[in-house]
Design an enzyme around this catalytic site. Structure first.
Site, short mmCIF file in Angstrom:
data_model
loop_
_atom_site.label_atom_id
_atom_site.label_comp_id
_atom_site.label_asym_id
_atom_site.label_seq_id
_atom_site.Cartn_x
_atom_site.Cartn_y
_atom_site.Cartn_z
N ARG A 69 0.96 -1.37 0.01
CA ARG A 69 -0.02 0.02 0.05
C ARG A 69 0.66 1.14 -0.14
O ARG A 69 0.33 2.16 -0.84
CB ARG A 69 -0.76 -0.01 1.20
CG ARG A 69 -1.94 -1.07 1.05
CD ARG A 69 -3.12 -0.79 2.07
NE ARG A 69 -4.11 -1.72 1.76
CZ ARG A 69 -5.17 -2.16 2.49
NH1 ARG A 69 -5.08 -1.72 3.82
NH2 ARG A 69 -6.02 -2.87 2.14
N LYS B 15 -20.57 -15.59 1.20
CA LYS B 15 -22.23 -15.04 1.24
C LYS B 15 -22.46 -14.58 0.28
O LYS B 15 -21.85 -13.60 -0.54
CB LYS B 15 -22.28 -14.18 2.62
CG LYS B 15 -21.79 -14.81 3.86
CD LYS B 15 -22.49 -13.70 4.87
CE LYS B 15 -22.17 -14.20 6.13
NZ LYS B 15 -22.11 -12.95 7.08
N GLY C 109 -9.40 -7.89 -1.73
CA GLY C 109 -9.69 -8.84 -0.80
C GLY C 109 -9.10 -10.14 -1.01
O GLY C 109 -7.88 -10.42 -1.59
N GLY D 183 -13.89 -3.14 -0.52
CA GLY D 183 -15.14 -2.52 -0.29
C GLY D 183 -15.29 -1.51 -1.21
O GLY D 183 -16.56 -1.41 -1.91
P1 AMP Z 1 -15.58 -13.22 0.70
O1 AMP Z 1 -14.95 -12.17 1.72
O2 AMP Z 1 -17.08 -13.10 0.61
O3 AMP Z 1 -15.02 -13.14 -0.65
O4 AMP Z 1 -15.48 -14.64 1.20
C1 AMP Z 1 -14.05 -15.19 1.33
C2 AMP Z 1 -14.46 -16.44 2.22
O5 AMP Z 1 -15.15 -17.32 1.66
C3 AMP Z 1 -13.04 -17.16 2.40
O6 AMP Z 1 -12.41 -16.88 3.65
C4 AMP Z 1 -13.23 -18.68 2.13
O7 AMP Z 1 -12.73 -19.61 3.05
C5 AMP Z 1 -14.83 -18.65 2.21
N1 AMP Z 1 -15.30 -19.64 1.52
C6 AMP Z 1 -15.25 -19.84 0.17
N2 AMP Z 1 -15.99 -20.78 -0.29
C7 AMP Z 1 -16.58 -21.57 0.81
C8 AMP Z 1 -17.28 -22.73 1.01
N3 AMP Z 1 -17.75 -23.52 0.10
N4 AMP Z 1 -17.90 -22.81 2.32
C9 AMP Z 1 -17.63 -22.07 3.59
N5 AMP Z 1 -16.70 -20.71 3.08
C10 AMP Z 1 -16.33 -20.57 1.88
#
Ligand code: AMP
Length: 397
Positions: free
Chosen positions: A36, A199, A355, A378
């Site tokens: 950064r 999610k 991220g 974000g």
């Molecule tokens: P995000 O910050 O929404 O991009 O989510 C990233 C996180 O989603 C990572 O820490 C992954 O470990 C988690 N993730 C990805 N696939 C799965 C899954 N099938 N079940 C649970 N967590 C997941």
């Protein structure tokens, strides 16, 4: 909008809002990843070369109750000094007497770092009077903190109003916006978005907005299982947001109408517990047995996703395909990263959106083989959701 290239910095004090929210090594207390800081160097050097002085404003962590030594920006001084290649003055406060005196005595070619702006709750409140105090320290304002462009904070947004004819984006911010626009407004078709992560609720607005922009949406990671549940599949113990089932159905319906193809992982790597030592097997994503959970995309899904990516001219990627932090479930994310790299070699433009997807690309060593890795998590997501970023809006005349 005034641009940094056109602005004359000669004998001016430039207040530059940067994002120096860098990680520190737990044992040495030194900066463990200086990305950064390096990202802000082109802007800093440009001002210095133009005969100006630089005053750096940043947040660092999330201090809760005012000044707190563990959130002091003084920890980054050695790293910053080394990277800018000259002495860095430091003010123990971002406003007040010391900051005023140091900024007044600052000469062209010199650099002053101000203490963490988040030591004042007025910063995150977007307080105008606090922004005005900050603004007194400089003659012009440059915002190079893309990572906080979605926040209407005092030092990212309100401050700009005190520089009606001397406010502009820094090079990093400009690069981020130009790249995002390249994908969202002028992307060469076919355009494919890869959306993954845990999610649905975090990504639903992006998927909705992308339906009017892209040709294909690949959905992987934990969010795929809410889609499968919506389609009537058996998803066992996989992560699922029941309250989002209707949104998933609405998205699939809208995609049909707009001619966007949605790709879900036909198969998954399933596990009997959320652990690197779990039992694992390959299984159709809509037939996951009770007590098992999908933690990565399966082999057939990888091949299908790779084919889509190799036939794409523009690729946008946000979110991993599985629990890539655990080695046994990182292969799906790796295979998608490989396909993005190959497609980029074949001439596609690939944007990796902050991220975890950026972390994955770096983990697999593909940093230099994609077109652009965004620094803003974000902020980029909100841009993809079609929202106006207050930090950018404030720089417009
Ligand atoms: P995000 O910050 O929404 O991009 O989510 C990233 C996180 O989603 C990572 O820490 C992954 O470990 C988690 N993730 C990805 N696939 C799965 C899954 N099938 N079940 C649970 N967590 C997941």
């Amino acid at each position: 909008m005034t641009t940094i290239k056109d602005f004359n910095f000669f004998q001016k004090k430039a207040l530059i809002r940067v994002d120096f929210n860098v990680p520190l090594d737990k044992t040495s207390g030194l900066v463990s990843d200086d990305k950064r800081i390096r990202a802000a160097l082109p802007t800093i050097q440009h001002v210095l070369k133009g005969g100006g002085a630089v005053i750096l404003l940043s947040h660092f962590g999330r201090p809760k109750n005012g000044p707190d030594e563990s959130f002091s920006l003084n920890k980054i001084i050695p790293c910053l000094t080394n990277l800018v290649g000259r002495k860095v003055y430091f003010a123990n406060d971002c406003i007040g007497e010391e900051a005023v005196l140091l900024s007044k005595s600052l000469q062209p070619g010199e650099v002053l770092l101000l203490e963490n702006v988040r030591f004042y709750k007025e910063e995150t409140d977007g307080d105008l009077a606090f922004a005005e105090k900050l603004s007194r320290l400089g003659d012009c304002f440059v915002n190079d903190a893309f990572g906080t462009a979605h926040r209407a904070h005092a030092s990212t947004t309100q401050i700009a109003s005190f520089f009606p004819t001397a406010k502009m984006m820094g090079f990093l911010m400009q690069g981020e916006i130009e790249t995002a626009q390249k994908v969202m407004r002028n992307g060469q078709k076919p355009i494919t978005a890869i959306i993954g992560g845990a999610k649905v609720s975090d990504k639903i607005l992006i998927v909705e907005n992308l339906l009017s922009i892209v040709d294909n949406i690949i959905i992987g990671g934990g969010m795929a299982y809410t889609f499968y549940k919506a389609l009537g599949g058996e998803i066992g113990n996989s992560i699922c947001e029941n309250e989002r089932i209707d949104s998933c159905l609405a998205i699939m319906e809208k995609a049909k109408k707009t001619g966007v193809r949605i790709y879900l992982p036909v198969d998954s790597i399933i596990a009997d517990e959320f652990s690197a030592n779990a039992q694992m097997k390959n299984c159709q994503s809509d037939q996951i047995p009770n007590a098992w959970m999908g933690l990565d995309i399966g082999e057939k899904a990888r091949i299908e996703f790779q084919n889509v990516l190799l036939n794409s001219k523009t690729i946008l990627w946000n979110g991993p395909m599985g629990v890539f932090e655990l080695l046994p479930f990182s292969e799906g994310t790796k295979s998608v990263a490989e396909a993005v790299v190959l497609s980029t070699k074949n001439g596609a433009f690939s944007l990796i959106g902050g991220g975890d997807s950026a972390a994955a690309v770096q983990k697999f060593g593909y940093e230099e083989q994609v077109s652009y890795i965004s620094t803003g998590g974000g902020a980029l997501l909100e841009y993809f959701e079609g929202k106006e970023l207050p930090g950018i809006k404030a720089l417009e005349n």
